[in-house]
Motif scaffolding. Structure first.
Motif, short mmCIF file in Angstrom:
data_model
loop_
_atom_site.label_atom_id
_atom_site.label_comp_id
_atom_site.label_asym_id
_atom_site.label_seq_id
_atom_site.Cartn_x
_atom_site.Cartn_y
_atom_site.Cartn_z
N LEU A 1 42.45 34.81 35.69
CA LEU A 1 42.34 34.70 37.14
C LEU A 1 41.00 35.25 37.63
CD1 LEU A 1 45.93 35.79 38.20
CD2 LEU A 1 44.92 33.54 38.56
N ASP A 2 40.56 36.36 37.03
CA ASP A 2 39.28 36.96 37.42
C ASP A 2 38.14 35.97 37.21
OD1 ASP A 2 38.84 39.42 38.63
OD2 ASP A 2 37.94 40.30 36.85
N TYR A 3 38.22 35.22 36.12
CA TYR A 3 37.21 34.19 35.85
C TYR A 3 37.38 32.98 36.76
CZ TYR A 3 35.19 30.03 33.81
OH TYR A 3 34.52 28.85 33.65
N GLN A 4 38.61 32.47 36.84
CA GLN A 4 38.82 31.15 37.40
C GLN A 4 38.62 31.08 38.91
OE1 GLN A 4 39.46 28.44 35.19
NE2 GLN A 4 38.63 27.49 37.04
N ASN B 1 31.13 41.63 43.88
CA ASN B 1 31.59 43.02 43.95
C ASN B 1 32.54 43.32 42.79
OD1 ASN B 1 31.78 43.85 47.52
ND2 ASN B 1 30.04 43.53 46.19
N ILE B 2 32.79 44.60 42.60
CA ILE B 2 33.71 45.04 41.55
C ILE B 2 34.69 46.04 42.16
CG2 ILE B 2 32.17 46.91 40.81
CD1 ILE B 2 34.32 44.84 38.39
N THR B 3 35.95 45.96 41.77
CA THR B 3 36.95 46.92 42.24
C THR B 3 36.75 48.24 41.50
OG1 THR B 3 38.54 45.19 42.76
CG2 THR B 3 39.41 47.40 42.44
N PHE C 1 35.73 41.38 41.68
CA PHE C 1 36.26 41.28 40.33
C PHE C 1 37.00 42.55 39.94
CE2 PHE C 1 32.93 38.19 40.52
CZ PHE C 1 33.38 37.14 39.72
N ARG C 2 38.00 42.36 39.12
CA ARG C 2 38.72 43.50 38.54
C ARG C 2 38.00 44.02 37.31
NH1 ARG C 2 44.83 44.37 38.47
NH2 ARG C 2 45.16 46.06 36.98
N TYR C 3 37.43 43.09 36.51
CA TYR C 3 36.85 43.44 35.22
C TYR C 3 35.33 43.27 35.23
CZ TYR C 3 41.67 43.14 33.60
OH TYR C 3 43.02 43.35 33.44
N ARG D 1 32.76 39.80 35.60
CA ARG D 1 31.66 39.84 36.57
C ARG D 1 30.33 39.57 35.87
NH1 ARG D 1 28.85 44.85 38.75
NH2 ARG D 1 28.18 44.43 40.90
N LYS D 2 30.12 40.20 34.72
CA LYS D 2 28.91 39.97 33.96
C LYS D 2 28.78 38.51 33.55
CE LYS D 2 28.99 44.62 31.87
NZ LYS D 2 27.66 45.11 32.12
#
Length: 332
Positions: free
Chosen positions: A73-76, A192-194, A213-215, A219-220
């Motif tokens: 999900l983070d990617y998609q 952004n990152i959580t 993003f969670r991860y 994000r990278k």
């Protein structure tokens, strides 16, 4: 009645998408007059968290064993929405969050000097004044990053919104680059990152193009998927992390090389010494040439253009094959 009319009557009309003439048995709960306990029992069943539909059950999605779906999900989400918005190519800008615009830096220095003057024996305040002075000196890079964002933003506005500034979405150097693109009327992206301590996006990211993003890993990935150049301003651990990871991917040819420009030779020459690494035998001379230095927004843009001209391409042209997908850029 004719045989033709009988046949037409026997052929049913299409069923409605939702409505029925007669409710199905489960459309009403078991009534209390059949079992006085039934209403309370049904409420208890439906109130239990396990009754939630899986994609609505946040507690379940946060369980350790659901890490795989969360990664997907983070990617998609970002990938789908960026594609829908036609964001094909990017220039990624990294840099310190603690370097504000010059006026803000000067105001903070003045405040620290006043506090130190009122308590001259306070060594901590004396140290903080010196740091504030160095921040003021580095705040000129805010203007450089903003000017560079304006250059890219002006091009983005004339090239079908395909080349955009992408940053980590935070303050400082990232804010400056997003702000420059915003000044030019261009769309601009923030990733952004959580974090345990809430991170707010800077105000110059295009609404709908700021993703959280969670991860860090995902994000990278999104930083590099569309990257056509990496521009790195003075910064700390986070900036170094992104810089050295990108250099490692290029060194190992896990991704095709792209321009990596460090802004501010004086700063970066103190942060790390690539000549020393070559002399110590831990990198090769060619690895030292995976990046170079620049000082002004125009120099950064001209250097990127020169790098691509050596390949007979423009920065927003595909690099060959389906290069818009990071996976296809990998040397798998």
């Amino acid at each position: 009645m004719s045989e033709t009319m009988e046949e037409e009557r026997a052929k049913p009309r299409p069923a409605d998408d939702v409505a029925r003439e007669v409710d199905l048995p489960w459309c009403q709960p078991k009534p209390g007059h059949e079992d006085v306990r039934a209403p309370d029992l049904i409420r208890e069943i439906m109130a239990h968290p396990n009754y939630l539909q899986a994609d609505e059950d946040v507690d379940f999605l946060n369980r350790d064993e659901m890490r795989g779906p969360r990664l997907q999900l983070d990617y998609q989400k970002a990938e789908t929405l960026l594609r829908e918005q036609g964001i094909a190519h990017s220039i990624v800008v990294f840099g310190g969050t603690r370097i504000p615009e010059p006026q803000a830096a000067r105001e903070k220095l003045a405040d620290m000097e006043a506090r130190s003057a009122a308590d001259p024996s306070n060594d901590d305040l004396t140290r903080r004044v010196e740091i504030a002075r160095r921040i003021v000196a580095k705040s000129r890079y805010y203007d450089v990053a903003r000017a560079f964002g304006q250059i890219v933003g002006a091009r983005e506005g004339t090239h079908g919104n395909r080349l955009v500034i992408v940053t980590g979405g935070g303050p400082g150097m990232m804010e400056a680059a997003n702000r420059g693109a915003h000044d030019a009327g261009a769309r601009t992206v923030g990733l952004n990152i959580t974090l345990p301590h809430e991170q707010f996006p800077n105000p110059y990211i295009t609404p709908g193009l700021c993703f959280r993003f969670r991860y860090f890993a995902l994000r990278k990935l999104h930083f590099l998927m569309r990257a056509r150049a990496l521009v790195v301003f003075p910064g700390g651990y986070g900036t170094l992390d992104e810089l050295f990871e990108t250099l490692t991917l290029i060194q190992t040819r896990k991704i095709r090389p792209l321009p990596v420009i460090l802004v501010g030779r004086d700063y970066w020459s103190r942060v790390f010494d690539p000549d020393f690494l070559v002399e110590e035998g831990v990198i090769d001379p060619e690895d030292r040439d995976l990046f170079w230095y620049a000082e002004t927004a125009d120099e950064i843009w001209e250097d990127i253009g020169r790098w691509y001209a050596q390949f007979g391409r423009n920065i927003d042209e595909p690099m060959g094959g389906d290069d818009e997908d990071f996976i296809s850029r990998c040397r798998a």
